[in-house]
Structure formats: structure tokens, C-alpha cells
Design a protein around this motif. Structure first.
Motif: not given
Length: 230
Positions: A120-134
Motif C-alpha cells: 500500500g501507500i503510507l504517509t509518514v509524519e515524524t515528531k521529535s517530542h519527548r515524554g510519554v505519548v498516550t
């Protein structure tokens, strides 16, 4: 691999550093001319001198705050560029059956990465944030607090912009799967949030390898040719 990961963010970072430098130069020039004119101000009398002095101090503080804001944004842009490059390097190590487009300019802004394969085809967005992602309900959070913007909405906007482009070019009416990759956070989200995959960078390869193959090589090549020529 098409385009260099993080190039757009690096350019933005440079522009912000130059802006901050320009503001600092203006501020120091103001201080210089202020010190040269102290004697002139003194001849105007104490009340007038105080008003002018306060005005100059306020002007210099405003310029300093603005320069600091631009510098902070430049630092954020640098972290973002490093994050994009880290993900781009991982994607570059994928087998030849994957085709990657970095820093793609769409109508909804730059898309960090687009991955095309028979999966398939994926659009990938990167994030440099730190911490705990919930995730709480349908809201993505960091350390228990909502993010500064709706990353899910942004990811879908980018995915739909690619679908619209492919439709406009007569390739297909396929909607890409949006993915958000956090490079420096502890991602504790399992599965999708409002249809968007949320993963940590260490899980990226396993995630891609675990996707089922369903797209024909002919369609995959048509999408690659379309994006490469846009």
C-alpha cells in the motif's frame, strides 16, 4: 529513495536563525546609538529623559524577546530535522521492494515521508517530542496533556491530499494510510487513534514488515511514477 529527508525543515531552521541574528544586530545597534545620545537626552530634562529611556528599554526588550522566540523556533526546527533524518535513514535501509519519497510538497504542506510498496501507500509524519505519548479516548496526549496541535487531523489532511493528487492524475482513488512516528518519546499507544497508526521509531521496521501485501506491482509503479514526476 527520492529527495533528502529533513531538507525542508533544515531550510526553515536556517531562515529562523538568520532572522534572530538580524533582530539581535538591530537591538545592539540601538543600544550603541542610545549610549551615544545619553548626553543629548540629559539636556532635555529629567521627565523627558525618563520617558525616552523607558521607551528605549521597552523597545530593546521587545526585540530581545522576538529574537529569543525565533531562536527557540529554530531549535525546534533543528530537532524536527534530526527526527526526519533519523526516520529517513531507517526507511533508506528497507528492502528494494519499498519506494520512499522524502519531504514531499503537497497542498496541505510538506509530508515528511511517503512509503509505497505492494503493501500500500503510507504517509509518514515524524515528531521529535519527548515524554510519554498516550491516548485518552480519541485524543493524543504527552505526559497526560494534549499536544499543542491536532496531529491526527494534520496526518489525515496530508493523506487526503495525496489521494486527491492521485485521483487528479488519473492513477487511482486510493487513500493512503497515515502514520505518525515519534523519534524521542515513549509511545504507549496500541493500535490506531482515529484511524492513524501511532508508533515509536524503534517499532517502525517491524510495523512495515507486518503489513500485508495487497497492491499490484503495476499500481505501485504507477503511484511511484506519479509522485516522482510531481
Amino acid at each position: 529513495m527520492y529527495n533528502k529527508a529533513g531538507a525542508g525543515v533544515r531550510k526553515m531552521e536556517s531562515n529562523r536563525w538568520l532572522t534572530a541574528l538580524f533582530i539581535l544586530i538591530v537591538m545592539y545597534a540601538g543600544i550603541y546609538y542610545y549610549t551615544k545620545s545619553v548626553m543629548v537626552i540629559a539636556t532635555l530634562g529629567l521627565p523627558v529623559a525618563l520617558v525616552i529611556f523607558v521607551g528605549i528599554i521597552y523597545w530593546m526588550k521587545a526585540l530581545g524577546d522576538k529574537a529569543e522566540a525565533y531562536a527557540d523556533r529554530a531549535l525546534d526546527a533543528r530537532r524536527g530535522a534530526v527526527a526526519e533524518e533519523a526516520v529517513g535513514n531507517l526507511l533508506a535501509d528497507l528492502p528494494a521492494k519499498y519506494y520512499v519519497v522524502n519531504d514531499f510538497a503537497s497542498k496541505k504542506g510538506n509530508i515528511d515521508h511517503i512509503v509505497i510498496s505492494t503493501k500500500g501507500i503510507l504517509t509518514v509524519e515524524t515528531k521529535s517530542h519527548r515524554g510519554v505519548v498516550t491516548c485518552e479516548g480519541e485524543m493524543l496526549k504527552r505526559d497526560g496533556e494534549p499536544f499543542e496541535m491536532d496531529f491526527i487531523k494534520q496526518a489525515w489532511a496530508e493523506a487526503y491530499s495525496i489521494r486527491d493528487l492521485l485521483t487528479e492524475k488519473g492513477v487511482c482513488n486510493l487513500r493512503p494510510q497515515p502514520v505518525i512516528v515519534f523519534t524521542d518519546a515513549d509511545v504507549q499507544v496500541k493500535g490506531k487513534v482515529r484511524g492513524v497508526h501511532i508508533i515509536g521509531i524503534k517499532d517502525l521496521h517491524a510495523f512495515l514488515e507486518g503489513l500485508p501485501a495487497w497492491m499490484s506491482e503495476r499500481l505501485s509503479k504507477g503511484i511511484i511514477d506519479c509522485l516522482s514526476s510531481t
